[in-house]
Design a protein around this motif. Structure first.
Motif, PDB file in Angstrom:
ATOM      1  N   GLU A 175      52.511  50.508   4.126  1.00 42.39           N
ATOM      2  CA  GLU A 175      52.448  51.584   3.139  1.00 42.39           C
ATOM      3  C   GLU A 175      53.753  52.345   2.982  1.00 42.39           C
ATOM      4  N   HIS A 176      53.967  52.846   1.778  1.00 42.30           N
ATOM      5  CA  HIS A 176      55.215  53.530   1.453  1.00 42.30           C
ATOM      6  C   HIS A 176      55.256  54.913   2.034  1.00 42.30           C
ATOM      7  N   ASN A 177      54.075  55.533   2.023  1.00 44.01           N
ATOM      8  CA  ASN A 177      54.004  56.884   2.496  1.00 44.01           C
ATOM      9  C   ASN A 177      53.785  56.869   3.972  1.00 44.01           C
ATOM     10  N   ARG A 178      54.835  57.075   4.742  1.00 37.47           N
ATOM     11  CA  ARG A 178      54.693  56.845   6.176  1.00 37.47           C
ATOM     12  C   ARG A 178      54.747  58.131   6.962  1.00 37.47           C
ATOM     13  N   PHE A 179      53.624  58.472   7.556  1.00 38.63           N
ATOM     14  CA  PHE A 179      53.597  59.589   8.475  1.00 38.63           C
ATOM     15  C   PHE A 179      53.401  58.970   9.857  1.00 38.63           C
ATOM     16  N   THR A 180      54.548  58.717  10.532  1.00 39.30           N
ATOM     17  CA  THR A 180      54.540  57.904  11.747  1.00 39.30           C
ATOM     18  C   THR A 180      53.525  58.379  12.788  1.00 39.30           C
ATOM     19  N   ARG A 181      53.503  59.700  13.038  1.00 38.08           N
ATOM     20  CA  ARG A 181      52.600  60.213  14.070  1.00 38.08           C
ATOM     21  C   ARG A 181      51.147  59.851  13.795  1.00 38.08           C
ATOM     22  N   GLY A 182      50.759  59.916  12.513  1.00 41.70           N
ATOM     23  CA  GLY A 182      49.387  59.566  12.132  1.00 41.70           C
ATOM     24  C   GLY A 182      49.140  58.070  12.273  1.00 41.70           C
ATOM     25  N   LEU A 183      50.115  57.268  11.833  1.00 38.48           N
ATOM     26  CA  LEU A 183      49.953  55.808  11.902  1.00 38.48           C
ATOM     27  C   LEU A 183      49.822  55.349  13.345  1.00 38.48           C
ATOM     28  N   ILE A 184      50.592  55.976  14.235  1.00 39.99           N
ATOM     29  CA  ILE A 184      50.542  55.610  15.655  1.00 39.99           C
ATOM     30  C   ILE A 184      49.162  55.914  16.236  1.00 39.99           C
ATOM     31  N   ARG A 185      48.605  57.081  15.877  1.00 41.49           N
ATOM     32  CA  ARG A 185      47.239  57.416  16.310  1.00 41.49           C
ATOM     33  C   ARG A 185      46.267  56.366  15.785  1.00 41.49           C
ATOM     34  N   TRP A 186      46.493  55.980  14.543  1.00 41.21           N
ATOM     35  CA  TRP A 186      45.556  55.071  13.863  1.00 41.21           C
ATOM     36  C   TRP A 186      45.486  53.710  14.535  1.00 41.21           C
ATOM     37  N   ILE A 187      46.648  53.179  15.014  1.00 44.27           N
ATOM     38  CA  ILE A 187      46.622  51.817  15.550  1.00 44.27           C
ATOM     39  C   ILE A 187      45.888  51.718  16.889  1.00 44.27           C
ATOM     40  N   GLY A 188      45.723  52.819  17.599  1.00 48.10           N
ATOM     41  CA  GLY A 188      44.982  52.766  18.856  1.00 48.10           C
ATOM     42  C   GLY A 188      45.824  52.270  20.020  1.00 48.10           C
ATOM     43  N   PHE A 189      45.378  51.280  20.766  1.00 51.29           N
ATOM     44  CA  PHE A 189      45.996  50.793  22.019  1.00 51.29           C
ATOM     45  C   PHE A 189      45.897  51.860  23.119  1.00 51.29           C
ATOM     46  N   GLU A 190      46.429  51.544  24.287  1.00 52.21           N
ATOM     47  CA  GLU A 190      46.391  52.514  25.388  1.00 52.21           C
ATOM     48  C   GLU A 190      47.538  53.500  25.203  1.00 52.21           C
ATOM     49  N   GLN A 191      47.205  54.758  24.925  1.00 51.00           N
ATOM     50  CA  GLN A 191      48.255  55.746  24.675  1.00 51.00           C
ATOM     51  C   GLN A 191      48.189  56.867  25.705  1.00 51.00           C
ATOM     52  N   THR A 192      49.336  57.427  26.010  1.00 47.27           N
ATOM     53  CA  THR A 192      49.354  58.605  26.876  1.00 47.27           C
ATOM     54  C   THR A 192      50.413  59.555  26.344  1.00 47.27           C
ATOM     55  N   ILE A 193      50.469  60.736  26.930  1.00 44.78           N
ATOM     56  CA  ILE A 193      51.431  61.723  26.413  1.00 44.78           C
ATOM     57  C   ILE A 193      52.092  62.442  27.581  1.00 44.78           C
ATOM     58  N   ILE A 194      53.392  62.700  27.474  1.00 42.71           N
ATOM     59  CA  ILE A 194      54.054  63.493  28.508  1.00 42.71           C
ATOM     60  C   ILE A 194      54.779  64.683  27.853  1.00 42.71           C
ATOM     61  N   ASP A 195      54.976  65.733  28.638  1.00 42.49           N
ATOM     62  CA  ASP A 195      55.623  66.945  28.119  1.00 42.49           C
ATOM     63  C   ASP A 195      57.105  66.953  28.428  1.00 42.49           C
ATOM     64  N   TYR A 196      57.876  67.560  27.563  1.00 42.32           N
ATOM     65  CA  TYR A 196      59.300  67.773  27.874  1.00 42.32           C
ATOM     66  C   TYR A 196      59.751  69.080  27.256  1.00 42.32           C
ATOM     67  N   GLU A 197      60.828  69.600  27.789  1.00 45.44           N
ATOM     68  CA  GLU A 197      61.383  70.838  27.238  1.00 45.44           C
ATOM     69  C   GLU A 197      62.372  70.455  26.159  1.00 45.44           C
ATOM     70  N   THR A 198      62.304  71.125  25.028  1.00 43.18           N
ATOM     71  CA  THR A 198      63.252  70.792  23.976  1.00 43.18           C
ATOM     72  C   THR A 198      64.590  71.507  24.206  1.00 43.18           C
ATOM     73  N   ASN A 199      65.641  70.781  23.913  1.00 43.98           N
ATOM     74  CA  ASN A 199      66.974  71.386  23.982  1.00 43.98           C
ATOM     75  C   ASN A 199      67.305  71.980  22.629  1.00 43.98           C
ATOM     76  N   GLU A 200      68.355  72.799  22.614  1.00 43.55           N
ATOM     77  CA  GLU A 200      68.880  73.185  21.312  1.00 43.55           C
ATOM     78  C   GLU A 200      69.603  71.978  20.749  1.00 43.55           C
ATOM     79  N   ARG A 201      69.770  71.941  19.413  1.00 44.20           N
ATOM     80  CA  ARG A 201      70.584  70.894  18.826  1.00 44.20           C
ATOM     81  C   ARG A 201      71.932  70.910  19.515  1.00 44.20           C
ATOM     82  N   PHE A 202      72.470  69.721  19.900  1.00 41.81           N
ATOM     83  CA  PHE A 202      73.768  69.690  20.554  1.00 41.81           C
ATOM     84  C   PHE A 202      74.805  70.268  19.596  1.00 41.81           C
TER      85      PHE A 202
END
Ligand code: UDP
Ligand code: MG
Length: 309
Positions: A175-202
């Motif tokens: 599809e042309h309209n790509r919302f990656t985060r949603g598509l990744i949820r949609w495909i399934g598979f074994e998923q996990t999530i980890i936390d990180y601290e965001t840096n300022e833009r270099f």
């Protein structure tokens, strides 16, 4: 599962000042591992010398590859271009401004070795995150989760690891309209999530303006769900019932001999109903435009230059 070859995919738009530092940090993090790797930059129509820098570095650093898109296609499409051209059996996507810290990569790999197909990440805010970014991001996720059929973790980002099976599944969606985060949820598979601290833009400036964020939100909702279309059903029903109630009230007054003068109520109802009709038309329009885009089936992006054959 042992990794044979890792691909790091980095979409970049006007990131000339971040690239040398990024390559330095990535190389440092990846050096201890036994696998081979490639660092793939996708220059998304930058106005500065991003691609020239990538090209120069790739001459002396065999791990670095670059593709230049023919114009600015947007972050999500640049991401796709990189993933499509990656050859690794494991792929990590991240931002090119060092807001996704390379130090987290070993943690992503560890989760992959634990058997996960997709390792997502979630950023923790620090004191420096602007109120604007926090509020807009909060509303973004509220909107997406309320209006679409797929649940997306708040604060999740496009910093993630995927194995080859997940990547191939992801690439099946044309599809042309790509919302990656949603598509990744949609495909399934074994998923996990980890936390990180965001840096300022270099260095450099964020390319995400409020306008781009609103577009991403509307695209996210309309590409993941048709729920907004149902809004017209509910609104129509509410107005129909209010009309009936008001009509009964007027009739009742008429028969009791009370005259109702109606300018204000007529004006108000015309404005409200007119407004709602326009709103619903525009929602339908969003979907029609999406269909139009898909039907044309143009290529999702065009590459104008590469650093290699
Ligand atoms: N980016 C891109 N094309 C665009 C806008 C952004 O490839 O049209 C890239 C950008 O270079 C960066 C990543 O997408 O690597 C995230 O963008 P940015 O840092 O501007 O967003 P923010 O971190 O503020 O959400
Ligand atoms: Mg950024």
């Amino acid at each position: 599962m042992k990794i044979d070859r890792l691909s790091i995919v980095l979409p970049c738009h006007n990131e000339e000042s971040n690239i040398p530092e990024l390559i330095k940090e990535l190389s440092l993090v990846l050096k201890p591992f036994a696998f081979t790797y490639e660092i793939i930059f996708v220059d998304d129509g930058s106005k500065d010398s991003t691609f020239k820098i990538i090209n120069d570095i790739s001459k002396s650093n065999k791990f670095v590859k670059g593709y230049a898109l023919s114009r600015n296609f947007g972050h999500q499409i640049a991401l796709l271009a990189g993933i499509e051209n990656a050859t690794g059996d494991v792929i990590i996507t991240m931002d090119a401004d060092l807001q996704h810290p390379p130090e987290i990569i070993p943690q992503l790999i560890e989760k992959y070795e634990d058997g996960y197909d997709i390792v997502n990440t979630r950023r923790k805010y620090d004191k420096k995150t602007t109120v604007f970014k926090k509020t807009s991001s909060k509303w973004f996720y509220i909107l997406i989760n309320k209006l679409s059929d797929i649940k997306i973790e708040p604060q999740s980002s496009d910093f993630r690891l995927m194995n080859r099976e997940a990547v191939d599944a992801f690439l099946k969606m044309k599809e042309h309209n790509r919302f990656t985060r949603g598509l990744i949820r949609w495909i399934g598979f074994e998923q996990t999530i980890i936390d990180y601290e965001t840096n300022e833009r270099f260095s450099g400036q964020s390319s995400y303006s409020l306008k781009k964020m609103i577009t991403l939100a509307i695209d996210g909702v309309t590409s993941m769900s048709s729920k907004p279309l149902r809004l017209s059903l509910y609104l129509g029903f509410i107005f129909f019932v209010s009309g009936l109630v008001y009509g009964t009230y007027v009739m009742f007054n008429y028969f009791s001999g009370i005259n109702i003068t109606g300018w204000t109520s007529i004006l108000i109802s015309i404005l409200i109903i007119g407004g709602i009709q326009l709103l619903i038309l525009s929602i339908i329009g969003e979907y029609v435009a999406k269909i139009f885009n898909e039907v044309k089936s143009r290529p999702l992006y065009l590459i104008k230059a590469k650093t290699h054959k």
